[in-house]
Design a protein around this motif. Sequence first.
Motif, short mmCIF file in Angstrom:
data_model
loop_
_atom_site.label_atom_id
_atom_site.label_comp_id
_atom_site.label_asym_id
_atom_site.label_seq_id
_atom_site.Cartn_x
_atom_site.Cartn_y
_atom_site.Cartn_z
N TRP A 50 0.82 -1.21 0.00
CA TRP A 50 0.00 0.00 0.00
C TRP A 50 0.85 1.26 0.00
CZ3 TRP A 50 -4.91 0.76 -1.06
CH2 TRP A 50 -5.52 1.96 -0.69
N TYR A 54 3.29 2.11 -6.98
CA TYR A 54 2.49 1.07 -7.63
C TYR A 54 3.37 0.13 -8.44
CZ TYR A 54 -0.85 -1.35 -10.51
OH TYR A 54 -1.58 -2.33 -11.13
N ALA A 56 3.26 -4.26 -10.24
CA ALA A 56 2.41 -5.40 -10.57
C ALA A 56 2.15 -6.28 -9.34
CB ALA A 56 3.08 -6.23 -11.67
N ARG A 58 0.93 -5.42 -6.65
CA ARG A 58 -0.35 -5.06 -6.04
C ARG A 58 -1.49 -5.88 -6.61
NH1 ARG A 58 -1.60 1.20 -4.60
NH2 ARG A 58 0.24 1.67 -3.36
N GLU A 59 -1.33 -6.37 -7.81
CA GLU A 59 -2.40 -7.11 -8.45
C GLU A 59 -2.44 -8.57 -8.02
OE1 GLU A 59 -4.70 -5.54 -9.91
OE2 GLU A 59 -3.56 -3.68 -9.68
N ILE A 60 -1.48 -8.98 -7.19
CA ILE A 60 -1.55 -10.35 -6.66
C ILE A 60 -2.72 -10.47 -5.70
CG2 ILE A 60 -0.34 -12.09 -5.29
CD1 ILE A 60 2.27 -11.07 -6.49
N PRO A 61 -2.82 -9.57 -4.66
CA PRO A 61 -4.06 -9.58 -3.88
C PRO A 61 -5.16 -8.75 -4.56
CG PRO A 61 -2.50 -8.05 -2.91
CD PRO A 61 -1.79 -8.69 -4.06
N THR A 62 -4.79 -7.95 -5.56
CA THR A 62 -5.62 -6.99 -6.31
C THR A 62 -5.76 -5.69 -5.52
OG1 THR A 62 -7.86 -7.49 -5.53
CG2 THR A 62 -6.96 -8.88 -7.33
N GLN A 63 -5.88 -4.61 -6.26
CA GLN A 63 -5.99 -3.28 -5.67
C GLN A 63 -7.24 -3.16 -4.82
OE1 GLN A 63 -3.77 -0.97 -5.76
NE2 GLN A 63 -4.84 0.84 -5.00
N GLU A 64 -8.34 -3.78 -5.25
CA GLU A 64 -9.60 -3.70 -4.51
C GLU A 64 -9.48 -4.36 -3.15
OE1 GLU A 64 -9.29 -4.61 -7.63
OE2 GLU A 64 -10.19 -2.87 -8.63
N VAL A 65 -8.82 -5.52 -3.11
CA VAL A 65 -8.65 -6.23 -1.83
C VAL A 65 -7.78 -5.41 -0.89
CG1 VAL A 65 -7.65 -8.27 -0.75
CG2 VAL A 65 -9.02 -8.51 -2.83
#
Length: 271
Positions: A50, A54, A56, A58-65
């Motif tokens: 967080w 930024y 890639a 971050r997209e492992i848990p995804t940005q929304e999560v």
Amino acid sequence: MSTMTETSPEVQDAATAVAAPRPRPTWWVKLIAFAACLLTLWHVGASFLWIAPYSALREIPTQEVLAGYMLPMFGQSWSVFAPEPINGDYHFNVRAVIEKDGQEIETGWVSATDVELSMIRYNLFPPRAGIQSSEVASGQMNAFNKLDDDQKAVVGLDFTEEGWEEWMVRSFDELEGEKPSTEAYMAEEHLSTAYATQVAYAIWGADAVVQVQYRVSRQNVVPYADRNDPSAQRPDPTFSTTGWRLPIEEEGQSRENFADTFRAQFERIQP
């Protein structure tokens, strides 16, 4: 000549206790310890992703999560440091059309931001209620600035009838040519109007308020290059121009609790 010494019972008991094997933790203790380790690893990892720029990862848990976990309790950033420190103030102002003695009267502007900031100024234990308007203002202006001139003109219109949000979306859709998406702005518009509604209800009374209008502004600090110039002035504020709106409330909101907190502080800072 040999000598024999007798060991005291206390020493024998201590030796027996040392030699005895320790009991193994039960399965539920192991389970709790394992879960605590996983939670710690997740929290440290999520905080790192967080705060860090930024990538890639971050997209492992995804940005929304990540956002769902970090906000609002664990949200943090490095925005007070270079290369892009915070360099301006946001303000959220509210006014209303109220019904008084059978007439509709337009009130003056009230700075919700000044009221809230007075809760945290010189306060060692500042409440989170002291930063709501700044966060709402920041989100609204950031979304507003992504609109083109035609869309901003729509935002400046008055929408004071039932179902006004649908009418605003329809007005956006009727614009000609390729346009930036308005989905993000409508979310901020709804939040800003709902917040302005609560402020108006707290100050002038829910039974009296007919329409609300909010005004968001941002004013930058003195430029860094002019920091040592005693005559330097802050740049003029910029505004997001919005029209009058019909009040809206979210399900589950407590206008009484909001009013108790906001009105008490509003009355405290009045001259």
